[in-house]
Design an enzyme around this catalytic site. Structure first.
Site, PDB file in Angstrom:
ATOM      1  CG  ASP A  99      -6.607   0.899   4.218  1.00 36.96           C
ATOM      2  OD1 ASP A  99      -5.263   1.360   4.278  1.00 36.96           O
ATOM      3  OD2 ASP A  99      -7.342   2.217   4.056  1.00 36.96           O
ATOM      4  CB  THR A 100      -2.220  -0.535   1.940  1.00 33.02           C
ATOM      5  OG1 THR A 100      -2.581   0.830   1.944  1.00 33.02           O
ATOM      6  CG2 THR A 100      -1.336  -0.952   0.888  1.00 33.02           C
TER       7      THR A 100
END
Length: 485
Positions: A235-236
């Site tokens: 997700d980062t």
């Protein structure tokens, strides 16, 4: 009009988001939202991975009801956690949550065999006790020996939908098992775990077209016809793709459960000083590296809110904090004691007692302590980023849920003395969608995608106000002493 669907799952919630391009604008529609979180059983922490899979299917059913007959689909989640599969492709056991304490003993045992300096030289990945390297070392040996394949969480969800096994590289890099030079799994680290390269599927680039959802799932659940596209599944990594930046003098802060502050680079920076300061070199999409620092972020506030029975919304906690005199009490946000304490509020108070600071007593005072400590953390690590990379930051882009926190955004600009551009909050889903659009040919590259985001979503600028100068200077000294404890 073509439909793109992002499955975006974080540590506390997940959702399916529809993206469409209309008149040069990227439009978003939330299709389905659901809760997530780990549970504790028999002294261990586990994710309910079957719940997440069911919710993806429910979300796709809802997409069909909204008239989406055909779409592309991409998945992103958190990093480091994994599922074990047997020879028949069935999951072995439950999926441990990274906040589980089983790795505490594993860390020194691993470093007794291979010193961390050597691990970092190989992988460029920061030391975190929950890195997959330590998790696998701590895993029950008999159960691990039964594993034919090891898939990280988003790879496993893709597998359930498609039957295809793959190992997306941005998430795989967080395992602390990939070698920066060979760009593959490191044999020495695998041998330490009693594993071989064959336990992990082929590394897969973001933008790879994986094929369609299983026809039997489409028929049984009444789903749209979806082509699965491998996104930046960490997700980062997706959030950084969704940063609406241009040029090369910017840093990003992905603000959610974790605060990830860093810069985008074309080369890793795995120097001894970077290791000493615990910076990481996670692989990004399109040949980039995320050189960043992990900071315990809104997890602190989430847990405090739970301690008070969730009687205050996050917006109310921000408002209460705004009425409190700043910089009264400070904590080292990255102290391991805050990773998963029995009660966060009391842990923060005890820390303040031990460091001879005023002890925050009200929800507003505790929240203010968190926000002040985060802003000072961001300032410290931006200065370190400049020193380590030689790249001066002119603008800090804050994306994710923390971009809505006006108090923290303005205070960060004041403390760090540089402009903060806040938004969009949906950067992770946007980065997910951009990879799908690039792979499908709707946009050319990530630069065009970031420009599209700038044109499509409001971004608020916070300029440094230049007030509280003396108080901030004094707080910097106190904070440096806390970091040095």
């Amino acid at each position: 009009m073509r439909d793109y669907v992002a499955v975006d799952i974080g540590a506390s919630s997940g959702r399916l988001v529809r993206g469409t391009l209309q008149d040069g604008q990227l439009l978003l529609q939330e299709i389905h939202r659901f809760d997530n979180g780990f549970s504790e059983r028999d002294g261990h922490c586990y994710w309910d991975i079957d719940h997440l899979y069911r919710e993806i299917l429910r979300g796709l059913q809802q997409a069909k009801k909204l008239g989406i007959e055909r779409c592309t689909l991409g998945i992103d989640t958190w990093a480091v956690d994994y599922a074990l599969l047997d020879e028949k492709g069935k999951r072995i056991g439950e999926v441990y949550a990274y906040r589980d304490g089983r790795t505490n003993a594993a860390v020194p045992q691993v470093h007794a065999v291979i010193p961390f300096a050597r691990i970092y030289e190989k992988t460029g990945i920061q030391h975190l006790a929950f890195n997959t390297l330590y998790q696998l070392y701590a895993h029950d040996r008999e159960e691990l020996a039964k594993a034919k394949h090891i898939l990280l969480v988003p790879d496993y969800l893709y597998y359930l939908l498609s039957g295809q096994r793959m190992n997306e590289m941005t998430n795989a890099s967080t395992t602390s098992l990939l070698n920066l030079q060979t760009r593959d799994y490191d044999p020495e680290l695998l041998a330490l775990l009693g594993l071989s390269r064959s336990n992990f599927p082929a590394l897969t680039e973001p933008g790879t077209r994986l094929g369609s959802i299983k026809p039997e799932l489409v028929q049984e659940y009444g789903l749209p016809e979806c082509e699965l596209i491998v996104t930046a599944t960490h997700d980062t990594a997706s959030a950084v793709l969704g940063v609406p930046a241009s040029g090369d003098s910017w840093a990003y802060l992905s603000s959610g459960t974790w605060s990830l502050i860093g810069v985008e680079r074309q080369e890793p920076l795995a120097t001894p000083e970077a290791m000493d300061r615990n910076y990481t070199n996670e692989w990004g999409a399109y040949g980039t590296y995320r050189f960043l620092k992990n900071i315990m972020g809104m997890w602190l506030l989430q847990e405090v809110r739970k301690d008070y029975g969730k009687q205050h919304s996050y917006a109310e906690l921000v408002e209460l904090a705004g009425a409190v005199t700043p910089l009264g009490s400070l904590i080292n946000c990255n102290d391991d004691r805050f990773l998963n304490p029995a009660q966060m509020t009391e842990e923060i108070r005890q820390y303040c007692r031990e460091t001879n600071q005023p002890v925050p007593s009200t929800p507003g005072e505790v929240a203010r302590c968190i926000f002040d400590s985060l802003a000072l953390s961001y300032d410290v690590y931006m200065q370190e980023l400049t020193r380590l990379t030689g790249q001066k930051t002119k603008t800090l882009h804050i994306v994710g849920g923390g971009a809505n926190n006006e108090l923290l955004c303005q205070w960060t600009a004041d403390v760090a003395g540089i402009p903060v551009e806040a938004g969009p909050t949906e950067s992770t889903a946007l980065g997910n969608l951009l990879v799908q659009m690039i792979s499908s040919g709707a946009i050319r590259d990530i630069s065009e995608g970031r420009e599209l985001i700038r044109q499509s979503f409001p971004i608020r600028t916070y300029a440094p106000r230049g007030n509280h100068t003396d108080e901030i200077a004094e707080a910097r000294e106190r904070f440096a002493a806390l970091l040095a404890r």
